[in-house]
Design an enzyme around this catalytic site. Structure first.
Site, PDB file in Angstrom:
ATOM      1  N   CYS A  61       2.421  29.248 -16.030  1.00 54.07           N
ATOM      2  CA  CYS A  61       2.172  29.566 -17.354  1.00 54.07           C
ATOM      3  C   CYS A  61       1.832  28.668 -18.203  1.00 54.07           C
ATOM      4  O   CYS A  61       2.507  28.030 -19.066  1.00 54.07           O
ATOM      5  CB  CYS A  61       3.267  30.485 -17.874  1.00 54.07           C
ATOM      6  SG  CYS A  61       3.428  32.075 -17.219  1.00 54.07           S
ATOM      7  N   PRO A 101       0.654  -1.448   0.044  1.00 55.06           N
ATOM      8  CA  PRO A 101       0.155  -0.022   0.086  1.00 55.06           C
ATOM      9  C   PRO A 101       0.716   1.318  -0.069  1.00 55.06           C
ATOM     10  O   PRO A 101       1.884   1.179   0.654  1.00 55.06           O
ATOM     11  CB  PRO A 101      -0.913  -0.228   1.140  1.00 55.06           C
ATOM     12  CG  PRO A 101      -0.058  -0.779   2.287  1.00 55.06           C
ATOM     13  CD  PRO A 101       0.751  -1.904   1.517  1.00 55.06           C
ATOM     14  N   TYR A 154      -3.839  13.762 -14.155  1.00 58.39           N
ATOM     15  CA  TYR A 154      -4.857  12.498 -14.328  1.00 58.39           C
ATOM     16  C   TYR A 154      -6.261  12.879 -14.189  1.00 58.39           C
ATOM     17  O   TYR A 154      -7.286  12.065 -14.147  1.00 58.39           O
ATOM     18  CB  TYR A 154      -4.820  11.649 -13.042  1.00 58.39           C
ATOM     19  CG  TYR A 154      -3.482  11.171 -12.758  1.00 58.39           C
ATOM     20  CD1 TYR A 154      -2.608  10.379 -13.562  1.00 58.39           C
ATOM     21  CD2 TYR A 154      -2.578  11.636 -11.458  1.00 58.39           C
ATOM     22  CE1 TYR A 154      -1.411   9.872 -13.224  1.00 58.39           C
ATOM     23  CE2 TYR A 154      -1.454  11.143 -11.245  1.00 58.39           C
ATOM     24  CZ  TYR A 154      -0.636  10.486 -12.175  1.00 58.39           C
ATOM     25  OH  TYR A 154       0.479   9.841 -11.928  1.00 58.39           O
ATOM     26  N   ARG A 183      -1.446  16.342  -9.602  1.00 56.86           N
ATOM     27  CA  ARG A 183      -2.405  15.257  -9.880  1.00 56.86           C
ATOM     28  C   ARG A 183      -3.692  15.690 -10.700  1.00 56.86           C
ATOM     29  O   ARG A 183      -4.226  15.027 -11.703  1.00 56.86           O
ATOM     30  CB  ARG A 183      -2.688  14.561  -8.557  1.00 56.86           C
ATOM     31  CG  ARG A 183      -1.886  13.787  -7.789  1.00 56.86           C
ATOM     32  CD  ARG A 183      -2.341  13.031  -6.791  1.00 56.86           C
ATOM     33  NE  ARG A 183      -2.959  11.483  -7.263  1.00 56.86           N
ATOM     34  CZ  ARG A 183      -4.227  11.589  -7.148  1.00 56.86           C
ATOM     35  NH1 ARG A 183      -5.068  12.434  -6.714  1.00 56.86           N
ATOM     36  NH2 ARG A 183      -4.815  10.587  -7.819  1.00 56.86           N
TER      37      ARG A 183
HETATM   38  N1  LLP Z   1       3.254  -1.576  -5.898  1.00 58.20           N
HETATM   39  C1  LLP Z   1       3.484  -1.457  -7.060  1.00 58.20           C
HETATM   40  C2  LLP Z   1       4.246  -2.333  -7.896  1.00 58.20           C
HETATM   41  C3  LLP Z   1       3.227  -0.097  -7.886  1.00 58.20           C
HETATM   42  O1  LLP Z   1       3.308   0.218  -8.924  1.00 58.20           O
HETATM   43  C4  LLP Z   1       2.453   0.858  -7.023  1.00 58.20           C
HETATM   44  C5  LLP Z   1       2.027   2.217  -7.468  1.00 58.20           C
HETATM   45  C6  LLP Z   1       2.179   0.512  -5.594  1.00 58.20           C
HETATM   46  C7  LLP Z   1       2.449  -0.615  -5.050  1.00 58.20           C
HETATM   47  C8  LLP Z   1       1.335   1.576  -4.548  1.00 58.20           C
HETATM   48  O2  LLP Z   1       0.009   1.680  -5.017  1.00 58.20           O
HETATM   49  P1  LLP Z   1      -0.911   2.481  -4.157  1.00 58.20           P
HETATM   50  O3  LLP Z   1      -1.459   1.663  -2.997  1.00 58.20           O
HETATM   51  O4  LLP Z   1      -0.296   3.788  -3.636  1.00 58.20           O
HETATM   52  O5  LLP Z   1      -2.205   2.664  -4.963  1.00 58.20           O
HETATM   53  N2  LLP Z   1       1.116   8.721  -9.255  1.00 58.20           N
HETATM   54  C9  LLP Z   1      -0.408   8.053  -9.436  1.00 58.20           C
HETATM   55  C10 LLP Z   1      -0.392   7.010  -8.718  1.00 58.20           C
HETATM   56  C11 LLP Z   1       0.582   5.966  -9.409  1.00 58.20           C
HETATM   57  C12 LLP Z   1       0.908   4.688  -8.796  1.00 58.20           C
HETATM   58  C13 LLP Z   1       2.119   3.836  -9.274  1.00 58.20           C
HETATM   59  N3  LLP Z   1       2.147   2.745  -8.679  1.00 58.20           N
HETATM   60  C14 LLP Z   1      -1.392   8.986  -8.770  1.00 58.20           C
HETATM   61  O6  LLP Z   1      -1.008  10.258  -8.234  1.00 58.20           O
HETATM   62  O7  LLP Z   1      -2.264   8.748  -8.631  1.00 58.20           O
END
Ligand code: LLP
Length: 417
Positions: A345, A277, A319, A315
């Site tokens: 800008c 997580p 996105y 973000r």
């Molecule tokens: N494990 C792997 C292999 C990952 O690629 C990621 C996130 C995580 C765990 C953690 O995922 P989480 O629990 O945080 O969802 N920048 C984007 C999110 C990119 C996530 C990339 N991988 C945003 O701001 O929404």
């Protein structure tokens, strides 16, 4: 502490402190403000969800790499999931135990792999060339590499395509049709030990059924790999649990809901469960605190211009992500519909669109909530708007936990050249 909430007096609070009092105290703007207690309770939610399950909680450091946050999680027994050599070095510096560290990525460099093998962390294999690099690193270092194969299970996480990682066309992981290649190699290889399987579907997932479907598919993979004579120890189901960005009172799955969907399966297979997580550990613990520079209308549209921008928090621009916005003080003006924008800008420089907000005075405080994950770590210095300072509320005190970057840091990059 309660994290961020509006008090009976109409002011925004972080734990026991008024955000406006914190603004007056720190004097800088914008800044990221964290509730230390919220991080602790987010971790505790995972810990109690995992009661009775042999497991590793691997916090995804990419979500937030503030060293105070890392130290806090490490001290509670958390592990770490990393995607670069620098993240790995930082995690080891903070004291995360190598047995609870997982090194991930589709483009791990040979020197990063050598470092990971030497440190004795678990490594996820992403591709054929990645496997070759891991094998070479192990031979060079003279230590066996413990690896998990990252499987692409082709499950749709039903999220924005930029944060979806486990579909057939994704750049991540190994497809079913390629699996045998890896099993045949590792069978005859003494320097690489296969200890588990991994999958990660994507991020901001709000339905636990998706995790259950993936876990069932992974279960078939575990049986297939075991049938080839491998003694697997770990099933890593990745990260990806979403949070309530919308603040509309929807009921979203909790860490307990997530763990309960895979608990029996993991027990039946006799595996150690690994989870990764990021967002659900830190996102809710933080707000980006900004100051209103001014309010304008162009005849069609009203704008609140703040000092934070897409450089500080990208973000929404990247996105089209919704993050809740509110003023730090009770409303005294007229409620209107605004776009909340920064000074950069670019027309992509917005923090929120079409928000009904009280018309603020110049100098008013405006926060972007749920800013603890993928906000500071994705900040840039575009337009030389430098990544800001970070503070946290610890009990009744506000503490600086990261200094702002400054123009001097930029000038230093040219010094003596
Ligand atoms: N494990 C792997 C292999 C990952 O690629 C990621 C996130 C995580 C765990 C953690 O995922 P989480 O629990 O945080 O969802 N920048 C984007 C999110 C990119 C996530 C990339 N991988 C945003 O701001 O929404």
């Amino acid at each position: 502490g309660r994290g961020f909430y509006t008090g009976d007096d109409g002011y925004l609070y972080c734990d026991s402190l008024r955000v406006d009092d914190i603004r007056a105290q720190v004097k800088t703007s914008p800044f990221y403000l964290y509730s230390k207690d919220t991080i602790a309770s987010n971790f505790a939610a995972y810990e109690s969800a995992l009661t009775g399950v042999e497991s590793i909680i691997g916090y995804a450091v990419k979500a937030n790499n503030n060293m105070f946050i890392l130290r806090q999680l490490q001290a509670k027994g958390c592990g770490a999931v990393l995607v670069s050599g620098n993240e790995l070095k930082l995690a080891l510096l903070v004291g995360f135990e190598p047995e609870k560290i997982i090194f991930n990525g589709n483009g791990k460099l040979p020197e990063e792999l050598a470092y990971a093998v030497r440190a004795g962390v678990l490594i996820n294999v992403d591709s054929e060339f990645d496997y070759e690099n891991i094998r070479e690193a192990a031979a060079e270092v003279g230590q066996v590499a413990k690896v998990l194969l990252r499987i692409n299970p082709d499950v749709d996480p039903q999220v924005h395509p930029y944060v979806s990682t486990g579909l057939a066309n994704s750049k991540f992981g190994i497809r079913n049709s390629h699996l045998q290649w890896f099993l045949d190699r590792i069978k005859t290889e003494s320097m690489v030990e296969l200890v588990g399987l991994h999958s990660h579907l994507g991020s901001t997932i709000t339905k636990v059924d998706i995790f259950r479907d993936a876990a069932n598919i992974m279960c078939d993979f575990v049986e297939r790999v075991r049938a080839e004579g491998f003694e697997l120890k770990y099933l890593n189901i990745g990260g990806g649990l979403g949070i309530d960005y919308n603040h509309r009172g929807e009921v979203l799955p909790t860490p307990k809901d997530l763990i309960d969907t895979v608990r029996d399966l993991v027990a039946r297979l006799g595996l150690v469960l690994v989870i990764e997580p990021g967002r659900s550990m830190v996102a809710t613990s933080c707000a980006l605190v900004n100051t209103v520079t001014g309010v304008k209308s162009n005849g069609n549209k009203n704008f609140i211009v703040i000092d934070g921008s897409m450089s500080t928090l990208i973000r929404p621009s990247l996105y089209d992500a919704y993050q809740h916005i509110q003023l730090t003080a009770p409303c005294t003006g007229k409620v209107e519909n605004f776009d909340v924008v920064g000074p950069v800008c670019e027309s992509a420089d917005f923090l929120g669109k079409d928000r009904d907000l009280c018309t603020p005075d110049k100098g008013a405080g405006l926060v972007v909530l749920d800013a603890g994950a993928y906000c500071m770590t994705m900040a840039s210095s575009y337009n030389l708007k430098m990544p800001p300072a970070e503070y946290w509320v610890d009990g009744d005190e506000v503490k600086l936990i990261r200094k702002a970057q400054t123009l001097d840091d930029v000038l230093a990059q040219f010094e003596g050249l």
